[in-house]
Scaffold this active site. Structure first.
Site, short mmCIF file in Angstrom:
data_model
loop_
_atom_site.label_atom_id
_atom_site.label_comp_id
_atom_site.label_asym_id
_atom_site.label_seq_id
_atom_site.Cartn_x
_atom_site.Cartn_y
_atom_site.Cartn_z
N LYS A 257 -1.13 0.20 12.10
CA LYS A 257 -0.70 1.57 11.80
C LYS A 257 -0.63 2.45 13.04
O LYS A 257 0.20 3.35 13.14
CB LYS A 257 -1.66 2.20 10.78
CG LYS A 257 -1.47 1.64 9.40
CD LYS A 257 -2.15 2.49 8.36
CE LYS A 257 -1.80 1.97 6.97
NZ LYS A 257 -1.94 0.50 6.84
N GLU B 57 -6.08 9.90 7.70
CA GLU B 57 -5.02 10.89 7.81
C GLU B 57 -5.14 11.97 6.75
O GLU B 57 -5.87 11.83 5.77
CB GLU B 57 -3.64 10.22 7.75
CG GLU B 57 -3.32 9.59 6.42
CD GLU B 57 -2.02 8.79 6.43
OE1 GLU B 57 -1.53 8.42 7.50
OE2 GLU B 57 -1.51 8.55 5.32
N HIS C 123 -2.83 3.55 -5.69
CA HIS C 123 -1.92 3.22 -4.59
C HIS C 123 -1.12 1.94 -4.82
O HIS C 123 -0.53 1.42 -3.90
CB HIS C 123 -2.67 3.14 -3.25
CG HIS C 123 -3.43 4.39 -2.95
ND1 HIS C 123 -2.81 5.56 -2.59
CD2 HIS C 123 -4.75 4.67 -3.01
CE1 HIS C 123 -3.72 6.50 -2.42
NE2 HIS C 123 -4.92 5.99 -2.67
N ARG D 281 8.76 -7.15 5.47
CA ARG D 281 8.94 -8.28 4.55
C ARG D 281 9.81 -7.81 3.40
O ARG D 281 10.15 -6.65 3.29
CB ARG D 281 7.58 -8.71 4.00
CG ARG D 281 6.84 -7.50 3.42
CD ARG D 281 5.67 -7.87 2.58
NE ARG D 281 4.81 -6.73 2.29
CZ ARG D 281 4.99 -5.87 1.30
NH1 ARG D 281 6.03 -6.00 0.49
NH2 ARG D 281 4.18 -4.85 1.10
#
Lengths: 176, 501, 501, 176
Positions: free
Chosen positions: C120, C202, C237, C293
């Site tokens: 990330k 974040e 999520h 992907r």
């Protein structure tokens, strides 16, 4: 065991299983194949570098099998079973498909010639004429117009017009 | 303007097409009413609808062709519109009149238009007036007149029912000697299939292609043509494989055929979905007939044009104007999976579905009413399902179809899937050498012999037989398998199972 | 240029995605090799491939994550390329390196690109350099640094694994008090799921939407963007419902997001299929991550663009140039059918499929590896299938999805289909009030209570129980039913059934 | 018969069938429904103007049913059966889902407080902490780390920390 498919007959014997293969004898030829069962009740059968997805079940005395998308219906032929449909002259007219008897064109005692239409069958809106294979006399009519018949139902019984041969004819021996 | 909004649609059909229409009707927010014969009480289309009504015994003439019972079912269930599907009553003008008379909406063309187009003689007249080319021919059931026509046009000639379509009652006559028998049999079949024994005789084209144009007409005078379908692969005048676009078909010929179909629909005052069929001979084409209904092979058009033709039919029947239709995209191919034994001259097959393996994935649609346990009888036509593949190019679609046919298995009902796989995989099909003679020329004896596949079948059969001989291993019998073999509703008293409602 | 033609593709995955890839590979003419764990020996993907190799025991770490065994299976079977699917090894740069080192083609981006995007921190760097907006955040697993960030950015904040994606290891932290526990658990999950315990923290957006762009990059420097997907309906999520186009999304924002995704892919030197994910907050959007992907929800893009993304992946991996891609058409919607019990907090469910009723018809695609008899265990993720509906308008597609979900039944494996039907049928979804908070806001306690449906279930259960009480009527037992209850291969000796190959 | 679904229990009795309806009593309320069997082994069940498509089967002692696309798993609760999961303080910690035991955080003899995590289970890559409902003593630990467990498996047995009540508690009577 002897299995009939269409007009052909085959002798099949399961010889045994081991960790790697299933051993069979088909019409005298021995063969080793791998068999990998699948969750859906079918299996992958592989031999001679080919791989087939098979499914199968019993159905009313017959064995029905799918190899890929192709269907096979087998009848197990027991020794000593009469096979009336393969004589020199078929003594019976049977329904080649399920359907409705549209017209019966003969009655008991009628003399018929080879190729003469005896019964007209309707299946899926198409007409099929069923004719005598050779000259004969109508012994019995088993259906009437409008009747629904199954595949294989005997519609008309015939007696050979020629001097009657032995009932255990050459044709029947062949059929075993 | 007869059209108005309706809320509850009765589907006067059965099988895959009834299910397909119910699906779209539900999507558009309509309530649905299925009809069923006594043989179909447990069928998938009955389960899918919001309501279902028995209309008679198994025989179609007493149930799915029983106009009075169907109108009564519509009235009784509060349906305000009827969709006929294809086959059965879908092209019977008297059914449309009965629907109109009952104050219900018929999803299809007007009765008088259907009557005109359903009659080959008047349909030819309309075509001729609209400058649509027709095959030379005459209406007659008279042997002398037929002989004269045969002598002038040259044999072979085609004898067919003036009413109806779908190949029923059609006979190819190779010489004058066979003409008498052919006329008699064709007249009988025409009478029994369509209740109308009139015959039409025409020049038989030796190796034509069958190409047809899908049209939609709204009730405001707009006609749209949604491209063509090549349906050349036929057996006894019954389509088996259809594709769109037609391969080896120039844009010039396509445009000309689309123009002709549009003129034909406009000249006939055609509304709702219909198909204008042509025979294509080189770059020349001849009007064959109009199918004044939804066509079996409509999905290949739907996929290319990104539309739902049944939804369009419903909108048109509600009096709406035709909306914009997208440009076509890609290719689509359909195989009809019929309950027939390709190994025994395609004789009809019956049985219950013991196991069903259906194909799927990108570009694959399988329209079927089959499920494990569904019985396929001899009462109705044997269409088990339509396998439709789509993609960017013909070759991609062809390969996808082969793969999808490999995935399909219907154990318990012998069917054409394995044979169609051979057809689609053949070099002749890959090269798109299409004509209505395709099967006679390339598969004269039906499926090819594959001795390894036959061996696999024999081994499979021996394994099935072994089970009967008592080799059950109790250790293998786990809970899940046991459950699968139980279906509680099969144990209900018989009257419960077959009770009507 | 590492690319070249290949002929035999190993699919390093299982379940619906392995089957879906095999289908396309067969269509393109490739031979296919499936891999399987001991738990999956009888699976559908094994049956669909041309060849299949055992790679280890049920545990994923010893089979589907076992790089050495998978490379050995490829070598042994003569495969010259590997498709990773999604999940498992699909985003592990070391797997790509191992495939490269073995002289095989990897169907996906280059190892170094995957490594950069999979991290990330470095992905954010690339985004920032390419002027792609990012959410404020820092990389740290340190409590003090995390507290400082939380104090400056304001709570809630999001703690997630620096490696990997898919919501695993993600924690929303509402206040400084919970930060310590969250860091510890997240680090543990990140370590166990991705073998990398690094964390990223974040700013947490309160009601964002999740919108992503599908990209394709060839090895000649061309990047194409195939529109967006809105995947806002999530639980923990994990995406449950996805649609394309995103509703209430202006063309200006769409164009800006597509530009940003294209810049991102170009800046990263991205090749093959990938997805650039964004959080959308009003008309502002922030880069979230790149999924290097094929994405679970790729079919909705395929249907709109009339393409086969796996076929595109294979072409790109062969070094071909990206071809023309059609303009998008219509709408598509996907529901993920998971083996979870919505009535018990979505806890994972297991079992064997006892009965399966699948939906179909126009605009319906159901990608699944399920069949009657397939077992769903606890070893792998519980995706049973993806139900994808398409059509002209969002409302048409939404209604079609409701109807398709009504047709779907998976007896034996408790799943989310019934719950998703409620979600799709809800007013909030009809009005497209989408945010990642959708489920918490509209379905805080899971499925709504339907007492009549519960009553129907109780009656059904009583009928099932009745069967056990011995009410079997021998008259009802006809031949067809008997056959259905027989499956010869279940009777084979146990070692045969579970033997490896 | 008494059927349990989730946390609810219902008394269901099939009263009988006649030509038009199936009669049932559910929690004391009588109801008439129509039942139309389908070829796929399911049926259409209709009552109160609603129409449900149902399928069902037995599975390992439970009854599993689909109404439309919604699944139900019922357990038949026999009179006299012990129901250990509904006491004032659950004497056992059971697996709420199938999964892998990631961590066992107690050992036999440990005193635990209400809310204290005893076992961490991993299922489908998500962690679930299983905690004590009230203060107790760990009587027995039945699993170890890394072990795969089924839904409902007993992981830890507890003894109440408070003076032990009668083992046939009020909660157990309720459960019958």
């Amino acid at each position: 065991m002897k299995l009939r498919y269409g007009t052909g007959e085959h002798e099949v014997e399961l010889l045994g299983f081991d960790a790697d293969a299933i051993h069979v004898r088909i019409d005298g030829r021995e063969l080793a194949a791998t068999l990998d069962p699948l969750a859906d009740g079918g299996a992958i059968l592989a031999f001679d570098s080919r791989r087939f997805r098979i499914l199968g079940a019993r159905r009313k005395g017959a064995i029905t099998v799918a190899v890929g998308s192709s269907n096979y219906d087998f009848v197990s032929v027991e020794p000593g079973t009469r096979s009336g449909r393969r004589g020199l002259a078929a003594p019976e007219i049977t329904a080649p498909m399920p359907g409705k008897v549209l017209r019966v064109m003969v009655k008991e005692g009628d003399a018929v010639t080879a190729g003469q239409t005896l019964v007209v069958l309707e299946a899926m809106k198409m007409e099929t004429s069923l004719a005598a294979e050779s000259a004969a006399t109508v012994k019995r009519v088993l259906v009437s117009e409008g009747e629904m018949v199954d595949h294989g139902a005997v519609l008309v019984e015939l007696s050979p017009a020629a001097p009657a041969g032995p009932s255990d004819s050459q044709g029947e021996r062949e059929a075993r | 303007m007869r059209a108005r909004k309706f809320k509850k649609l009765l589907i006067a059909n059965r099988g895959e097409i009834a299910l397909r229409i119910i699906r779209t009707a539900r999507m558009t927010g309509l309530k649905t009413v299925a009809i069923y014969s006594e043989a179909d009480a447990r069928s998938t289309h009955v389960a899918a609808a919001d309501d279902a009504r028995l209309v008679g015994p198994a025989e179609a003439s007493k149930s799915y062709l029983n106009i009075a019972a169907i109108i009564a079912a519509a009235k009784d269930s509060g349906a305000d519109a009827i969709h006929p599907g294809y086959g059965f009553l879908s092209e019977r003008a008297e059914f449309v009149r009965a629907v109109d008379a009952a104050g219900l909406i018929f999803v299809g063309p007007r009765a008088e238009v259907m009557a005109q187009l359903g009659d080959k003689i008047s349909a030819r007249k309309i075509a001729t007036q609209a400058s649509v080319p027709v095959v030379p021919g005459i209406e007659t059931a008279d042997l002398r007149a037929a002989r004269e026509f045969g002598a002038s046009a040259g044999y072979p000639i085609l004898v067919k029912a003036a009413a109806g379509g779908g190949g029923r009652g059609m006979r190819v006559v190779e010489s004058a000697a066979n003409l008498g028998d052919a006329l008699e049999t064709a007249a009988h079949e025409a009478e029994s299939a369509f209740g109308d024994g009139r015959l039409f005789i025409e020049k038989y084209l030796a190796r034509p292609r069958h190409v047809e144009i899908q049209v939609l007409g709204d009730e405001h005078g707009t006609v749209a043509a949604l491209g063509e379908r090549d349906c050349s692969i036929q057996r006894r005048h019954q389509k088996l494989v259809e594709e769109s676009p037609a391969p080896n078909f120039t844009q010039t010929t396509r445009d000309a055929m689309i123009d002709a179909a549009t003129r034909m629909a406009q000249a006939a005052g055609y509304t709702n979905a219909g198909t204008v069929e042509f025979l294509l001979d080189g770059s020349a084409f001849y009007f064959l007939e109009v199918n004044a209904r939804l066509q079996v092979e409509h999905p290949i058009t739907e996929i290319r044009f990104g539309c739902d033709l049944v939804a369009e039919q419903l909108k048109i029947a509600m009096g709406e104007r035709l909306g914009a239709i997208s440009d076509p995209r890609g290719c689509a191919l359909e195989c009809r999976i019929n309950a027939e034994d390709p190994g025994r001259g395609f004789s009809p097959a019956t049985g219950a579905v013991i196991q069903l393996r259906t194909p799927g994935g990108p570009g694959v649609r399988f329209d079927t009413h089959l499920a494990q346990g569904v019985e396929v009888g001899a009462y109705y036509d044997g269409l088990l399902g339509k396998l439709i593949c789509s993609g960017a190019t013909r070759e991609e679609v062809r390969r996808r179809m082969i793969s999808a046919l490999d995935e399909l298995a219907i154990v318990g009902v012998t069917n054409t899937a394995g044979f169609l796989r051979e057809v689609i995989a053949s070099d002749a099909f890959a090269r798109a050498e299409l004509s209505t003679r395709f099967l006679e020329e390339h598969f004269p004896t039906g499926p090819h012999h594959d001795s390894e596949r036959d061996t696999a079948a024999l081994i499979a059969a021996a394994l099935v037989a072994k089970d009967r001989l008592g080799s059950r291993d109790p250790q293998e019998s786990d809970g899940a398998r046991d459950s699968i073999e139980h279906s509680p509703w099969t144990e209900m008293p018989k009257f419960e199972l077959w009770r009507t409602r």
